[in-house]
Design a protein around this motif. Structure first.
Motif, PDB file in Angstrom:
ATOM      1  N   SER A 286       0.839  -1.203   0.000  1.00 19.75           N
ATOM      2  CA  SER A 286       0.000   0.000   0.000  1.00 19.75           C
ATOM      3  C   SER A 286       0.872   1.251   0.000  1.00 19.75           C
ATOM      4  O   SER A 286       0.576   2.232  -0.703  1.00 19.75           O
ATOM      5  CB  SER A 286      -0.919   0.009   1.223  1.00 19.75           C
ATOM      6  OG  SER A 286      -1.848  -1.046   1.168  1.00 19.75           O
ATOM      7  N   TRP A 287       1.936   1.208   0.776  1.00 23.65           N
ATOM      8  CA  TRP A 287       2.884   2.328   0.786  1.00 23.65           C
ATOM      9  C   TRP A 287       3.523   2.503  -0.592  1.00 23.65           C
ATOM     10  O   TRP A 287       3.615   3.627  -1.112  1.00 23.65           O
ATOM     11  CB  TRP A 287       3.958   2.078   1.835  1.00 23.65           C
ATOM     12  CG  TRP A 287       5.069   3.080   1.806  1.00 23.65           C
ATOM     13  CD1 TRP A 287       5.044   4.366   2.266  1.00 23.65           C
ATOM     14  CD2 TRP A 287       6.381   2.880   1.244  1.00 23.65           C
ATOM     15  NE1 TRP A 287       6.266   4.974   2.038  1.00 23.65           N
ATOM     16  CE2 TRP A 287       7.095   4.088   1.418  1.00 23.65           C
ATOM     17  CE3 TRP A 287       7.015   1.794   0.651  1.00 23.65           C
ATOM     18  CZ2 TRP A 287       8.414   4.230   1.001  1.00 23.65           C
ATOM     19  CZ3 TRP A 287       8.332   1.932   0.218  1.00 23.65           C
ATOM     20  CH2 TRP A 287       9.007   3.154   0.396  1.00 23.65           C
ATOM     21  N   LEU A 288       3.937   1.386  -1.218  1.00 26.45           N
ATOM     22  CA  LEU A 288       4.528   1.463  -2.549  1.00 26.45           C
ATOM     23  C   LEU A 288       3.546   2.058  -3.561  1.00 26.45           C
ATOM     24  O   LEU A 288       3.900   2.928  -4.357  1.00 26.45           O
ATOM     25  CB  LEU A 288       4.941   0.062  -3.032  1.00 26.45           C
ATOM     26  CG  LEU A 288       6.248  -0.525  -2.522  1.00 26.45           C
ATOM     27  CD1 LEU A 288       6.454  -1.916  -3.117  1.00 26.45           C
ATOM     28  CD2 LEU A 288       7.436   0.365  -2.845  1.00 26.45           C
ATOM     29  N   ALA A 289       2.295   1.564  -3.515  1.00 24.28           N
ATOM     30  CA  ALA A 289       1.290   2.018  -4.477  1.00 24.28           C
ATOM     31  C   ALA A 289       0.925   3.480  -4.279  1.00 24.28           C
ATOM     32  O   ALA A 289       0.518   4.164  -5.222  1.00 24.28           O
ATOM     33  CB  ALA A 289       0.040   1.150  -4.374  1.00 24.28           C
ATOM     34  N   SER A 290       1.073   3.975  -3.048  1.00 22.89           N
ATOM     35  CA  SER A 290       0.690   5.362  -2.770  1.00 22.89           C
ATOM     36  C   SER A 290       1.765   6.372  -3.184  1.00 22.89           C
ATOM     37  O   SER A 290       1.479   7.566  -3.304  1.00 22.89           O
ATOM     38  CB  SER A 290       0.398   5.534  -1.277  1.00 22.89           C
ATOM     39  OG  SER A 290       1.576   5.408  -0.497  1.00 22.89           O
ATOM     40  N   LEU A 291       2.988   5.895  -3.417  1.00 21.24           N
ATOM     41  CA  LEU A 291       4.089   6.816  -3.717  1.00 21.24           C
ATOM     42  C   LEU A 291       3.823   7.718  -4.923  1.00 21.24           C
ATOM     43  O   LEU A 291       4.109   8.928  -4.858  1.00 21.24           O
ATOM     44  CB  LEU A 291       5.395   6.025  -3.918  1.00 21.24           C
ATOM     45  CG  LEU A 291       6.004   5.394  -2.662  1.00 21.24           C
ATOM     46  CD1 LEU A 291       7.267   4.606  -3.028  1.00 21.24           C
ATOM     47  CD2 LEU A 291       6.329   6.462  -1.625  1.00 21.24           C
ATOM     48  N   PRO A 292       3.287   7.195  -6.047  1.00 17.81           N
ATOM     49  CA  PRO A 292       3.065   8.097  -7.195  1.00 17.81           C
ATOM     50  C   PRO A 292       2.050   9.203  -6.914  1.00 17.81           C
ATOM     51  O   PRO A 292       2.027  10.217  -7.625  1.00 17.81           O
ATOM     52  CB  PRO A 292       2.540   7.154  -8.289  1.00 17.81           C
ATOM     53  CG  PRO A 292       2.978   5.797  -7.882  1.00 17.81           C
ATOM     54  CD  PRO A 292       2.960   5.803  -6.388  1.00 17.81           C
ATOM     55  N   TYR A 293       1.212   9.007  -5.877  1.00 22.57           N
ATOM     56  CA  TYR A 293       0.139   9.962  -5.618  1.00 22.57           C
ATOM     57  C   TYR A 293       0.450  10.877  -4.429  1.00 22.57           C
ATOM     58  O   TYR A 293      -0.382  11.731  -4.087  1.00 22.57           O
ATOM     59  CB  TYR A 293      -1.170   9.201  -5.377  1.00 22.57           C
ATOM     60  CG  TYR A 293      -1.450   8.214  -6.469  1.00 22.57           C
ATOM     61  CD1 TYR A 293      -1.786   8.638  -7.750  1.00 22.57           C
ATOM     62  CD2 TYR A 293      -1.338   6.836  -6.233  1.00 22.57           C
ATOM     63  CE1 TYR A 293      -2.011   7.734  -8.774  1.00 22.57           C
ATOM     64  CE2 TYR A 293      -1.575   5.914  -7.250  1.00 22.57           C
ATOM     65  CZ  TYR A 293      -1.916   6.374  -8.512  1.00 22.57           C
ATOM     66  OH  TYR A 293      -2.131   5.462  -9.509  1.00 22.57           O
TER      67      TYR A 293
END
Length: 232
Positions: free
Chosen positions: A220-227
């Motif tokens: 979830s942390w990885l996926a949130s990085l672009p945003y």
């Protein structure tokens, strides 16, 4: 899956939209993700030297090459299931134990990658459209993604349990002498039955949930990085 339907009927508040969202998520997992999981095994085995997997028809993402009818039915009814295992000959690897371990762990990694892909869709929906009421199309899309993501993480963690024939056992075998490996294989059916008993009585719920939460938090942390630039 089945518990959601039964609980809704029992409590008189059955949400057919939520049930449909979960059914669709399970169908995506059966027809796309389980084949992706098995393809990851086959592709890795081929890279490591077992070229025969292509001839066995398993170096493919075609669901018909991988789906096990009973495993698919269990996935629909209970939320967990399996595909046809990929036949792999460890004698084709330079180091049979290490080759099997690497091949085995790529299946759960495929599930985690699939969950990460779901999160990369989930985050912009939540970020740019806001929270949807549950009983709306948007709410059902969010429920679909949430169930899809959690189910993939759960399948990854379940497969990493070090009991044969699960993938985690192949990783464990790297550290065990050959006699111990033979013992595990000889009695693997009993170990597997014992595993389901432990799951049924809930003994493994706490460690499985803890590991699942750690993985989910990380991806979830990885996926949130672009945003991150759009937050705050």
């Amino acid at each position: 899956m089945l518990s959601l339907l039964l609980n809704g009927i029992r409590n008189g508040n059955l949400d057919f939209g939520a049930v449909i969202a979960e059914i669709l998520a399970v169908l995506v997992i059966i027809f796309l993700i389980l084949p992706f999981h098995e393809w990851a095994h086959a592709f890795t085995a081929s890279l490591l030297g077992d070229k025969a997997v292509k001839g066995r028809g398993r170096l493919s993402l075609n669901p018909l090459s991988h789906i096990d009818p009973m495993g698919a039915l269990c996935m629909l009814l209970f939320g967990f299931g399996w595909a046809k295992p990929v036949p792999i000959d460890p004698r084709n690897f330079k180091n049979p134990k290490v080759g099997m371990a690497i091949t085995a762990i790529m299946g759960p990694i495929a599930n985690i990658v699939a969950a990460l892909a779901g999160l990369l869709i989930y985050y912009p929906i939540i970020l740019f459209t806001g929270a949807f009421p549950l009983s709306t199309i948007g709410g059902y899309v969010v429920q679909f993604l949430s169930f899809y993501i959690s189910c993939n993480v759960g399948l990854a963690v379940f497969n990493l349990i070090p009991i044969p024939p699960l993938d985690g056992s192949k990783v464990l075998f790297v550290f065990l002498p050959d006699k111990a490996v033979e013992f595990f294989y000889r009695y693997q059916m009993y170990f597997f039955i014992g595993l389901f008993v432990l799951l049924y009585v809930g003994v493994l719920n706490t460690p499985i949930n803890w590991v699942s939460n750690q993985i989910l938090n990380f991806i979830s942390w990885l996926a949130s990085l672009p945003y991150m630039p759009f937050v705050g």
